[in-house]
Design a protein around this motif. Structure first.
Motif, mmCIF file in Angstrom:
data_model
loop_
_atom_site.group_PDB
_atom_site.id
_atom_site.type_symbol
_atom_site.label_atom_id
_atom_site.label_comp_id
_atom_site.label_asym_id
_atom_site.label_seq_id
_atom_site.Cartn_x
_atom_site.Cartn_y
_atom_site.Cartn_z
ATOM 1 N N GLY A 1 -23.981 11.991 -59.491
ATOM 2 C CA GLY A 1 -23.506 12.533 -58.203
ATOM 3 C C GLY A 1 -23.986 11.422 -56.711
ATOM 4 N N TRP A 2 -23.821 11.782 -55.602
ATOM 5 C CA TRP A 2 -24.374 10.353 -54.740
ATOM 6 C C TRP A 2 -25.489 11.537 -54.614
ATOM 7 C CZ3 TRP A 2 -23.578 12.277 -49.214
ATOM 8 C CH2 TRP A 2 -24.247 11.205 -48.075
ATOM 9 N N HIS A 3 -26.273 12.106 -54.450
ATOM 10 C CA HIS A 3 -27.231 12.689 -54.044
ATOM 11 C C HIS A 3 -28.567 12.056 -54.756
ATOM 12 C CE1 HIS A 3 -25.358 14.781 -51.633
ATOM 13 N NE2 HIS A 3 -24.685 15.019 -51.993
ATOM 14 N N ILE A 4 -28.410 12.106 -56.634
ATOM 15 C CA ILE A 4 -29.070 12.184 -57.189
ATOM 16 C C ILE A 4 -29.393 10.198 -57.457
ATOM 17 C CG2 ILE A 4 -27.177 11.298 -59.498
ATOM 18 C CD1 ILE A 4 -30.480 13.361 -59.530
ATOM 19 N N GLU A 5 -29.056 9.242 -56.957
ATOM 20 C CA GLU A 5 -29.245 7.931 -57.057
ATOM 21 C C GLU A 5 -30.486 7.623 -55.956
ATOM 22 O OE1 GLU A 5 -27.222 4.991 -53.959
ATOM 23 O OE2 GLU A 5 -25.312 7.085 -54.574
ATOM 24 N N CYS A 6 -29.999 8.435 -55.525
ATOM 25 C CA CYS A 6 -31.411 7.990 -54.220
ATOM 26 C C CYS A 6 -32.823 8.415 -54.328
ATOM 27 C CB CYS A 6 -31.382 8.744 -52.945
ATOM 28 S SG CYS A 6 -30.365 7.677 -51.521
ATOM 29 N N SER A 7 -32.824 9.584 -55.022
ATOM 30 C CA SER A 7 -34.077 9.927 -55.532
ATOM 31 C C SER A 7 -34.563 9.610 -57.119
ATOM 32 C CB SER A 7 -33.759 11.191 -56.569
ATOM 33 O OG SER A 7 -33.538 12.287 -55.230
ATOM 34 N N ALA A 8 -33.546 9.105 -57.315
ATOM 35 C CA ALA A 8 -33.665 8.016 -59.023
ATOM 36 C C ALA A 8 -34.224 6.568 -59.106
ATOM 37 C CB ALA A 8 -32.924 8.049 -60.061
ATOM 38 N N MET A 9 -33.994 5.935 -57.272
ATOM 39 C CA MET A 9 -34.200 4.738 -57.357
ATOM 40 C C MET A 9 -35.671 4.555 -56.573
ATOM 41 S SD MET A 9 -30.385 2.540 -57.255
ATOM 42 C CE MET A 9 -29.997 3.831 -55.800
ATOM 43 N N ALA A 10 -35.697 5.731 -54.712
ATOM 44 C CA ALA A 10 -36.978 5.654 -54.655
ATOM 45 C C ALA A 10 -37.964 6.047 -55.493
ATOM 46 C CB ALA A 10 -36.665 6.616 -53.712
ATOM 47 N N MET A 11 -38.411 6.822 -56.300
ATOM 48 C CA MET A 11 -39.467 7.527 -57.429
ATOM 49 C C MET A 11 -39.353 6.229 -58.626
ATOM 50 S SD MET A 11 -39.420 10.880 -57.427
ATOM 51 C CE MET A 11 -37.748 11.352 -58.101
ATOM 52 N N LYS A 12 -38.391 5.629 -59.108
ATOM 53 C CA LYS A 12 -38.734 4.797 -59.584
ATOM 54 C C LYS A 12 -39.329 3.129 -58.855
ATOM 55 C CE LYS A 12 -36.458 0.773 -63.005
ATOM 56 N NZ LYS A 12 -35.048 0.345 -63.512
ATOM 57 N N TYR A 13 -39.159 2.818 -57.891
ATOM 58 C CA TYR A 13 -39.520 1.525 -57.019
ATOM 59 C C TYR A 13 -41.202 2.482 -56.045
ATOM 60 C CZ TYR A 13 -36.046 -0.746 -59.011
ATOM 61 O OH TYR A 13 -35.043 -1.320 -59.950
ATOM 62 N N ASN A 14 -41.112 3.253 -56.007
ATOM 63 C CA ASN A 14 -42.753 4.221 -55.053
ATOM 64 C C ASN A 14 -43.195 4.453 -55.326
ATOM 65 O OD1 ASN A 14 -43.073 2.239 -53.113
ATOM 66 N ND2 ASN A 14 -40.683 3.126 -51.837
ATOM 67 N N GLY A 15 -42.747 5.633 -57.003
ATOM 68 C CA GLY A 15 -43.775 6.440 -57.699
ATOM 69 C C GLY A 15 -42.761 7.865 -56.677
ATOM 70 N N PRO A 16 -43.596 9.375 -57.079
ATOM 71 C CA PRO A 16 -42.949 10.740 -56.767
ATOM 72 C C PRO A 16 -43.146 10.803 -55.370
ATOM 73 C CG PRO A 16 -44.615 10.437 -57.861
ATOM 74 C CD PRO A 16 -44.883 9.212 -57.923
ATOM 75 N N THR A 17 -44.454 10.603 -54.074
ATOM 76 C CA THR A 17 -44.187 10.570 -53.026
ATOM 77 C C THR A 17 -43.545 9.324 -52.281
ATOM 78 O OG1 THR A 17 -45.462 12.337 -53.598
ATOM 79 C CG2 THR A 17 -45.574 11.912 -51.501
ATOM 80 N N LEU A 18 -42.990 9.124 -51.178
ATOM 81 C CA LEU A 18 -42.448 8.405 -50.479
ATOM 82 C C LEU A 18 -43.750 8.819 -49.368
ATOM 83 C CD1 LEU A 18 -38.887 8.077 -50.288
ATOM 84 C CD2 LEU A 18 -40.160 6.557 -52.174
ATOM 85 N N ASP A 19 -44.678 7.548 -48.614
ATOM 86 C CA ASP A 19 -44.474 7.920 -46.940
ATOM 87 C C ASP A 19 -44.030 7.901 -45.939
ATOM 88 O OD1 ASP A 19 -47.600 7.309 -47.634
ATOM 89 O OD2 ASP A 19 -47.029 4.991 -48.222
ATOM 90 N N ILE A 20 -42.605 6.779 -46.689
ATOM 91 C CA ILE A 20 -41.725 7.644 -45.124
ATOM 92 C C ILE A 20 -40.142 7.119 -45.707
ATOM 93 C CG2 ILE A 20 -40.702 6.110 -42.919
ATOM 94 C CD1 ILE A 20 -43.424 4.635 -42.351
ATOM 95 N N HIS A 21 -39.205 8.497 -45.417
ATOM 96 C CA HIS A 21 -37.691 8.134 -46.158
ATOM 97 C C HIS A 21 -36.630 8.167 -44.727
ATOM 98 C CE1 HIS A 21 -33.724 8.474 -47.899
ATOM 99 N NE2 HIS A 21 -34.320 9.219 -48.867
ATOM 100 N N CYS A 22 -35.693 7.171 -44.274
ATOM 101 C CA CYS A 22 -35.354 7.069 -43.194
ATOM 102 C C CYS A 22 -33.716 7.042 -43.439
ATOM 103 C CB CYS A 22 -35.055 5.412 -42.339
ATOM 104 S SG CYS A 22 -36.962 5.613 -41.449
ATOM 105 N N GLY A 23 -33.108 7.430 -42.310
ATOM 106 C CA GLY A 23 -31.657 7.861 -42.950
ATOM 107 C C GLY A 23 -31.024 7.860 -41.540
ATOM 108 N N GLY A 24 -29.677 8.173 -41.614
ATOM 109 C CA GLY A 24 -28.652 9.352 -40.364
ATOM 110 C C GLY A 24 -29.311 9.575 -40.137
ATOM 111 N N THR A 25 -29.619 10.567 -38.837
ATOM 112 C CA THR A 25 -29.496 12.008 -38.627
ATOM 113 C C THR A 25 -27.777 12.818 -39.534
ATOM 114 O OG1 THR A 25 -29.816 13.915 -37.237
ATOM 115 C CG2 THR A 25 -27.436 12.368 -36.056
ATOM 116 N N ASP A 26 -27.228 12.964 -40.305
ATOM 117 C CA ASP A 26 -26.557 13.166 -40.339
ATOM 118 C C ASP A 26 -26.826 13.543 -41.573
ATOM 119 O OD1 ASP A 26 -26.326 10.622 -41.178
ATOM 120 O OD2 ASP A 26 -23.785 10.520 -41.674
ATOM 121 N N HIS A 27 -27.744 12.354 -42.539
ATOM 122 C CA HIS A 27 -28.355 13.201 -43.569
ATOM 123 C C HIS A 27 -28.775 13.958 -43.837
ATOM 124 C CE1 HIS A 27 -27.559 8.477 -44.533
ATOM 125 N NE2 HIS A 27 -26.262 9.411 -44.967
#
Length: 471
Positions: free
Chosen positions: A217-243
């Motif tokens: 699914g679309w959503h799972i990729e962002c979680s998987a890649m964000a946590m692979k390279y930055n660990g379970p907790t990010l400092d900042i996550h960004c995107g468009g307001t439609d997200h």
């Protein structure tokens, strides 16, 4: 003034700092789905994120900035129905899905660099991280947050008691008034983690998994890649307001249910660019690209300045008249800054230091770029020495990114000597469309019209036949 950002999660401005023991900002930004060109509304979000990165660096922070490339799994409907946008793009243009992904990734990178957006620490492609996505789904399955239907593995949103918190969703009324084709989903807010390939045809992109052949699914990729390279907790996550309502809500749910930890400390979202009062979107067919602006003689920095004239959390209405104003403003700015190039000295006077602090306070106040631009224009009217003015211009442009260290150049797009003359192809398509119209096959006629439009070709039907021109 402390560095302060508006946090979508709390709906208020909050002072930003790193957690004790950390020395790098862990940041993730949702990147493009590379099935089509990025329009200037998409790129407004990336300009906002670029000013965020530049501001953090101005304040002395190091970044681990990750931006993804969605090259699989983004369905045309938020309700997990419709075609994968990548496969739709391949069908539209008669190319392989891998060719589509590479072509539009290259086009996106060209726009990214034209707008002087800094490179992230790492670009990550969804198709390069299929195993990480499978592993995350397995974790959710082991923790009891999934269920299986005939078409995929779904996240059970009703088992996440905090699911509605981020977007302030009224889940009860959503369920009562849902117009989503539920299929076998248990709730309208459930979403696909892994989709099964159809039994009657082979998809262009599919992988083996513990649940069978399919795709993420679309959503799972962002979680998987964000946590692979930055660990379970990010400092900042960004995107468009439609997200906010769907994609980021789902990211939070799957990530936090998998790890038991907060997914991101700060959430920052850029508002829409509007065209004729409506959100610019690819689905409407009415969107502008950087290349179109360049064809019309605009420098990409004209658009960057236009984007900076409005706060990132405010709607911005696009018109060529407003872009003309930004172009004239940038020309005027260059008339003052070009003579200063190469003359920078140390910033020593108290007045110069005061202006520098005012600029820092402006960008630190939730990226107040309109105010920062005002300060830049103000220092150019002062009695400061040329050397200090030059130094302040160079210092401010580290954040503004307007290339004020280079003389203004009028932009005229030069013909590409390697470009292929596609006139014969265009004429052939128009001929096919004419035959479709004669056969009253209006769907095929519209499809060819849309294809020609994507190639930058405008057609006009008259009693004398069909004429065309490049736009």
């Amino acid at each position: 003034m402390a560095l302060t950002f508006y946090n979508t999660a709390s709906r208020k401005k909050e002072p930003f700092s790193l957690l004790p023991g950390n020395d790098t900002v862990k940041m993730y930004c949702c990147g493009p789905t590379v099935y089509h060109y990025a329009h200037i509304g998409n790129l407004r979000t990336y300009i906002f994120e670029d000013t965020l990165c530049r501001t953090l660096e101005y304040y002395g922070y190091k970044l681990n900035h990750i931006v993804n490339i969605t090259d699989v799994g983004h369905l045309t409907s938020d309700g997990d129905t419709g075609d994968d946008k990548m496969e739709k793009g391949a069908a539209r243009e008669g190319k392989s899905v891998w060719e589509i992904a590479q072509y539009y990734t290259d086009a996106f990178m060209k726009d990214w660099h034209a707008l002087n957006i800094e490179e992230p620490t790492r670009w990550t492609k969804a198709t390069d991280h299929i195993q990480e996505q499978i592993d995350l789904v397995k974790t959710l399955e082991e923790k009891g947050y999934t269920y299986r239907t005939s078409d995929g593995i779904y996240f059970d949103s009703l088992k996440d008691k905090h699911y509605a918190d981020f977007a302030r969703l009224d889940v009860e009324h959503l369920q009562q008034g849902s117009r989503i084709d539920m299929g076998e989903k248990r709730a309208p807010t459930d979403f696909a983690l892994w989709k099964f390939s159809p039994k009657d045809k082979k998809r262009l992109m599919e992988w083996d998994s513990p649940w069978g052949i399919g795709f993420p699914g679309w959503h799972i990729e962002c979680s998987a890649m964000a946590m692979k390279y930055n660990g379970p907790t990010l400092d900042i996550h960004c995107g468009g307001t439609d997200h906010v309502r769907v994609h980021h809500t789902n990211e939070i749910a799957q990530s936090e249910c998998a790890t038991g930890k907060p997914f991101a400390r700060f959430w920052m979202h850029g508002e829409f660019l509007r065209l004729d009062g409506n959100k610019m979107s690819k689905s409407s067919g009415e969107f502008l690209t950087v290349s179109v602006l360049m064809d019309k003689g605009y420098n990409p920095m004209d658009y960057r300045l236009f984007a900076l004239t409005s706060h990132y959390r405010n709607y911005l209405n696009f018109s060529f008249e407003s872009l003309d104003s930004a172009r004239e403003a940038l020309k005027s700015l260059h008339k003052k800054t070009d003579p200063l190039i190469g003359k920078a000295t140390a910033i020593q006077s108290e007045e110069a230091k005061k202006w520098q602090q005012e600029f820092k306070d402006a960008i630190g106040d939730d990226l107040n770029m309109p105010r920062a631009l005002g300060i830049l224009n103000s220092i150019l009217k002062t009695e400061l020495s040329e050397g200090e003015k030059a130094a302040l211009v160079a210092d401010f442009d580290k954040v503004l990114g307007l290339k004020l260290d280079h003389p203004r150049e009028e932009f005229v797009k030069k013909p590409d000597p390697n470009a292929v003359d596609d006139t014969a192809e265009i004429e052939a398509l128009i001929g096919q469309r004419t035959e479709a119209r004669k056969a009253k096959n209006w769907a095929e006629s519209d499809r060819i019209r849309d294809l020609l439009k994507e190639k930058g070709v405008e057609i006009k039907d008259s009693k004398d036949g069909t004429s065309w021109k490049r736009v």
